[in-house]
Design a protein around this motif. Structure first.
Motif, PDB file in Angstrom:
ATOM      1  N   UNK A   1     -16.831 103.617  64.186  1.00 55.77           N
ATOM      2  CA  UNK A   1     -18.161 103.768  63.608  1.00 55.77           C
ATOM      3  C   UNK A   1     -18.089 104.486  62.273  1.00 55.77           C
ATOM      4  N   UNK A   2     -19.032 104.204  61.419  1.00 54.14           N
ATOM      5  CA  UNK A   2     -19.191 104.924  60.158  1.00 54.14           C
ATOM      6  C   UNK A   2     -20.292 105.965  60.373  1.00 54.14           C
ATOM      7  N   UNK A   3     -19.911 107.244  60.265  1.00 55.57           N
ATOM      8  CA  UNK A   3     -20.795 108.340  60.645  1.00 55.57           C
ATOM      9  C   UNK A   3     -20.954 109.317  59.490  1.00 55.57           C
ATOM     10  N   UNK A   4     -22.193 109.750  59.257  1.00 51.58           N
ATOM     11  CA  UNK A   4     -22.465 110.812  58.286  1.00 51.58           C
ATOM     12  C   UNK A   4     -23.157 111.968  58.988  1.00 51.58           C
ATOM     13  N   UNK A   5     -22.966 113.155  58.443  1.00 49.48           N
ATOM     14  CA  UNK A   5     -23.550 114.366  59.014  1.00 49.48           C
ATOM     15  C   UNK A   5     -24.503 115.014  58.030  1.00 49.48           C
ATOM     16  N   UNK A   6     -25.621 115.491  58.547  1.00 52.37           N
ATOM     17  CA  UNK A   6     -26.497 116.378  57.805  1.00 52.37           C
ATOM     18  C   UNK A   6     -26.329 117.755  58.435  1.00 52.37           C
ATOM     19  N   UNK A   7     -25.756 118.661  57.666  1.00 56.77           N
ATOM     20  CA  UNK A   7     -25.404 119.967  58.188  1.00 56.77           C
ATOM     21  C   UNK A   7     -23.910 120.192  58.077  1.00 56.77           C
ATOM     22  N   UNK A   8     -23.529 121.448  57.887  1.00 58.74           N
ATOM     23  CA  UNK A   8     -22.113 121.774  57.722  1.00 58.74           C
ATOM     24  C   UNK A   8     -21.749 123.057  58.463  1.00 58.74           C
ATOM     25  N   UNK A   9     -22.571 123.407  59.456  1.00 58.23           N
ATOM     26  CA  UNK A   9     -22.338 124.622  60.221  1.00 58.23           C
ATOM     27  C   UNK A   9     -21.345 124.423  61.344  1.00 58.23           C
TER      28      UNK A   9
END
Length: 259
Positions: A1-9
């Motif tokens: 899957x191609x996955x992006x994240x919002x957040x870096x904690x």
């Protein structure tokens, strides 16, 4: 899957690194670009700090931010990602918070405590999924199964009860450890001496009904010891510790009477 994240904690960091073992992490978005870049470097992704920079050719967008920021993120995302599955990782936020913006929404909640200093045993970490549609549930189940041997499909109400219980089992118990350390530190006593006791208590709580293995002066109704302890705490002028000690002792005694 191609996955992006919002957040870096902490949650984003652990999840992104785990997903990166089997999937393509496309972007990490955070208002703090330095934090986004730090995580992006770990998972070979692009760091961004604004929604307009997002690559929309992705299969999954993971919102791993504080609970109060989830709705704001969805408002920013609402013109975009119409064909992308969007999930949050919160234990206490209802699926409706996402569903009022998108049809392709879900929840991917790991029941675990996250710290930058420690690695996560994903095989034994329970993962809880929820989705608006059965097709999305299957996608999330397959993704969860790639990480953990313990995957459950729970409703938002069930997940909230777990999150509340986790606060007692994890956050509150850890604060009790903190209070214990404050007490022995004041007398220059080695906190490490409590480690075997702490570990044995945790082991018993996972093997037996916690109520059945409760010990201590409150359980025995030993008022002399209870008074002595509260006097010692009062001498240190730590009213906060006195109040916690008294409240917990009273609750333990009442619990034993009710049973």
């Amino acid at each position: 899957m191609r996955i992006s994240f919002i957040g870096s904690g902490r949650v984003a960091t652990h999840l992104a690194q785990a997903f990166a073992q089997q999937h393509d992490i496309v972007q990490i978005m955070s208002p703090n670009f330095a934090n986004a870049q730090k995580l992006a470097n770990l998972v070979a992704a692009q760091a961004i700090n604004h929604v307009e920079q997002m690559n929309y050719e992705i299969d999954l967008c993971v919102i791993a931010v504080s609970d109060q920021a989830i709705s704001t993120c969805m408002q920013q995302l609402s013109p975009y990602l119409k064909n992308t599955l969007v999930v949050h990782t919160s234990g206490s936020t209802h699926l409706h918070v996402l569903a009022k913006y998108y049809e392709n929404v879900g929840v991917f909640y790991p029941l675990q405590t996250f710290s930058f200093e420690r690695q996560i045993d994903w095989d034994n970490t329970p993962l809880f999924i929820e989705a608006a549609q059965s097709e999305q549930s299957e996608v999330l189940r397959e993704l969860a199964n790639s990480l953990s041997n313990s995957v459950y499909q729970y409703s938002s109400e069930q997940r909230l009860s777990l999150h509340l219980a986790a606060v007692f089992a994890c956050n509150f118990s850890n604060y009790c450890y903190d209070m214990a350390k404050q007490i022995v530190d004041a007398q220059q006593v080695d906190f490490n001496l409590l480690f075997p006791l702490m570990l044995e208590t945790a082991h018993k709580a996972t093997q037996y009904d916690p109520q059945m293995v409760q010990t201590g002066p409150a359980m025995r109704g030993d008022q002399n010891i209870l008074n002595m302890h509260q006097g010692l705490l009062a001498d240190t002028k730590r009213d906060d510790l006195v109040q916690v000690y008294r409240l917990l002792s009273e609750q333990i005694m009442q619990r034993q009477v009710k049973s």
